[in-house]
Enzyme design. Structure first.
Site, PDB file in Angstrom:
ATOM      1  N   PHE A  52     -23.252  88.364 -68.419  1.00  0.00           N
ATOM      2  CA  PHE A  52     -22.328  88.811 -69.463  1.00  0.00           C
ATOM      3  C   PHE A  52     -21.614  90.073 -69.017  1.00  0.00           C
ATOM      4  O   PHE A  52     -22.225  90.979 -68.447  1.00  0.00           O
ATOM      5  CB  PHE A  52     -23.143  89.091 -70.736  1.00  0.00           C
ATOM      6  CG  PHE A  52     -22.395  89.873 -71.787  1.00  0.00           C
ATOM      7  CD1 PHE A  52     -21.497  89.244 -72.630  1.00  0.00           C
ATOM      8  CD2 PHE A  52     -22.603  91.243 -71.945  1.00  0.00           C
ATOM      9  CE1 PHE A  52     -20.806  89.973 -73.606  1.00  0.00           C
ATOM     10  CE2 PHE A  52     -21.924  91.971 -72.913  1.00  0.00           C
ATOM     11  CZ  PHE A  52     -21.028  91.331 -73.745  1.00  0.00           C
TER      12      PHE A  52
ATOM     13  N   LEU B  26     -26.116  91.978 -66.962  1.00  0.00           N
ATOM     14  CA  LEU B  26     -25.244  92.604 -67.955  1.00  0.00           C
ATOM     15  C   LEU B  26     -24.371  93.644 -67.268  1.00  0.00           C
ATOM     16  O   LEU B  26     -24.877  94.504 -66.566  1.00  0.00           O
ATOM     17  CB  LEU B  26     -26.074  93.288 -69.043  1.00  0.00           C
ATOM     18  CG  LEU B  26     -27.086  92.427 -69.802  1.00  0.00           C
ATOM     19  CD1 LEU B  26     -27.909  93.292 -70.745  1.00  0.00           C
ATOM     20  CD2 LEU B  26     -26.381  91.330 -70.590  1.00  0.00           C
ATOM     21  N   GLU B  27     -23.068  93.525 -67.466  1.00  0.00           N
ATOM     22  CA  GLU B  27     -22.155  94.568 -66.956  1.00  0.00           C
ATOM     23  C   GLU B  27     -21.433  95.109 -68.170  1.00  0.00           C
ATOM     24  O   GLU B  27     -20.610  94.424 -68.756  1.00  0.00           O
ATOM     25  CB  GLU B  27     -21.208  93.958 -65.911  1.00  0.00           C
ATOM     26  CG  GLU B  27     -20.640  94.998 -64.977  1.00  0.00           C
ATOM     27  CD  GLU B  27     -19.373  95.614 -65.493  1.00  0.00           C
ATOM     28  OE1 GLU B  27     -19.463  96.681 -66.153  1.00  0.00           O
ATOM     29  OE2 GLU B  27     -18.307  95.036 -65.284  1.00  0.00           O
ATOM     30  N   LEU B  28     -21.807  96.341 -68.573  1.00  0.00           N
ATOM     31  CA  LEU B  28     -21.462  96.799 -69.913  1.00  0.00           C
ATOM     32  C   LEU B  28     -20.484  97.967 -69.963  1.00  0.00           C
ATOM     33  O   LEU B  28     -20.435  98.695 -70.923  1.00  0.00           O
ATOM     34  CB  LEU B  28     -22.753  97.178 -70.652  1.00  0.00           C
ATOM     35  CG  LEU B  28     -23.811  96.071 -70.697  1.00  0.00           C
ATOM     36  CD1 LEU B  28     -25.060  96.549 -71.398  1.00  0.00           C
ATOM     37  CD2 LEU B  28     -23.269  94.827 -71.389  1.00  0.00           C
TER      38      LEU B  28
END
Ligand code: ADP
Length: 398
Positions: A205, A229-231
């Site tokens: 995501f 996760l790359e947020l």
């Protein structure tokens, strides 16, 4: 309130919605991942060949894809064209990885012979953001495919167009049916169904921290999904051109007001330009304190905060005093300073005497609340692989 979720269906506003499309896609991806499927029996080098063919097709349709991406997301055409070049390059990098995924032999104790296999994790749910739709699709999808996984992609609800066009090109390149599935839909329905689905092994995501936390929770609900996760963080620059422009412009102007009211000194800019379009003069703030909102929160607008510091140690401590950790940069002519800063700053990417230098070979992602796992490079492909350790009883003496 969090929606009730049962198996592959999701109950929102008194009705079961959208889950059927995701359900069908996961079923297709699961079938395509069966150990005797065409995809699983295919030589790894052939996976690479299909991906290289896909890169050729992206280049063939470059003009169409660039225009479509402009319609899709509002990014200016010249920038979309640049992204097409980067996309083809990125695909070729991942194509070349397909037949270089290797385990190792391990000199373990005792009368045994041990080795590791690196095997695809399974059906992957890839949930994309709206800001760089095509490159995100290509980065996640081709990494997962190089590893031998099958995928269900949910593009952002605002930007489904290029994902669908790219799926058609993957089919034309020779991808077997069911390996790549694209399902446009909303996050709370299609996205949530995917993140709760018991047959999905991994979710990758890219998006907001808030949704990233929901995804990590969902990942442990019906099975134990791996998550990448790359947020985000404090460094992206984003341009929007639809109705939300106004909201975004007002949000950025709101931060500028907040900066002023909290005591930072606005040196230049910070006002709306004209009344057509939604443009803001680039703003530069001085006298910014570490606890001000403009110092801590992601503004997603042309606002630069300037902080003064006395020692490298102080700069490192203050740079690390944030929950984010996506990127950091330093300008210096001292190699020792550059190395010390790079070692101690808590960020997934550090740039020295440059900024935003990216490439398909370079792992990208964040420390702390900026994410889990990495996109790009060899570290990205490892996220899509399970390590299997095989140990065989074998006397040392013949
Ligand atoms: P951004 O700030 O980039 O708009 P979001 O985190 O809101 O980031 O959205 C990124 C992606 O996550 C989009 O594809 C969106 O549809 C999806 N998404 C939003 N909410 C959920 C959710 N509850 N579960 C799964 N995916 C979601």
């Amino acid at each position: 309130m969090a929606p009730e979720i049962k198996y592959n269906k999701i109950f929102i506003d008194n009705q079961w919605v959208e889950a059927e499309d995701i359900n069908a896609a996961v079923k297709a991806a699961k079938r395509a991942f069966h150990r005797n499927s065409e995809w699983r029996l295919m030589d790894a080098s052939q996976r690479g060949k299909i991906l290289n063919k896909f890169a050729d097709l992206v280049e063939r349709d470059a003009d169409y894809l660039a225009e479509l991406e402009t319609y899709n997301n509002g990014m200016v055409l010249s920038m979309c064209r640049r992204f097409i070049g980067a996309s083809a390059y990125h695909i070729r990098y991942n194509a070349s990885l397909a037949d270089k995924i290797q385990g190792s032999t391990i000199p373990c104790d005792g009368d045994a012979f041990s080795y590791t296999l690196k095997q695809p994790v399974g059906v992957c749910g890839l949930i994309l953001p709206w800001n760089v739709p095509m490159l995100m699709f290509i980065s996640k999808v081709t990494t997962a495919l190089a590893a031998g996984c099958t995928v269900v992609v949910k593009p952002a609800e605002q930007t489904p167009l290029t994902a669908l066009a790219l799926a058609a090109l993957l089919a034309e390149a020779g991808m077997p049916p069911g390996v790549v599935n694209v399902v446009p839909g909303f996050g709370e329905t299609a996205g949530a169904t995917l993140t709760h689905h018991p047959d999905v092994a991994l979710i990758s995501f890219t998006g907001s921290l808030e949704v990233g936390k929901l995804i990590q929770q969902a990942a442990g609900t019906n099975n134990l999904k791996r998550v990448v996760l790359e947020l985000g963080g404090k460094s992206p620059l984003v341009i929007m051109n639809d109705a939300d422009h106004e909201t975004m412009m007002n949000k950025v102007l709101g931060y500028i007001e907040k900066g002023k009211s909290e005591g930072a000194k606005l040196l230049t800019g910070g006002k709306r330009i004209g009344t057509t379009g939604f443009y803001i003069e680039p703003a530069v703030f001085a006298d910014v304190k570490d606890d001000m909102a403009i110092a801590k929160e992601e503004i997603f607008g042309p606002v630069q905060s300037i902080f003064k510091f006395n020692t490298l140690e102080e700069a490192i401590d203050r740079a690390n005093a944030t929950n984010y950790g996506l990127a950091a940069g330093i300008f210096t002519s001292s190699i020792e300073t550059a190395l010390q800063f790079s070692k101690h700053v808590e960020a997934g990417n550090v740039w020295v005497n440059t900024y935003l230098h990216h490439g398909p070979q370079l792992p990208f992602g964040g420390f702390k609340e900026s994410g889990i796992g990495r996109e790009n490079g060899l570290d990205a492909v490892n996220s899509y692989l399970e390590v299997k350790t095989v140990t065989i009883s074998l006397p040392k003496k013949v």
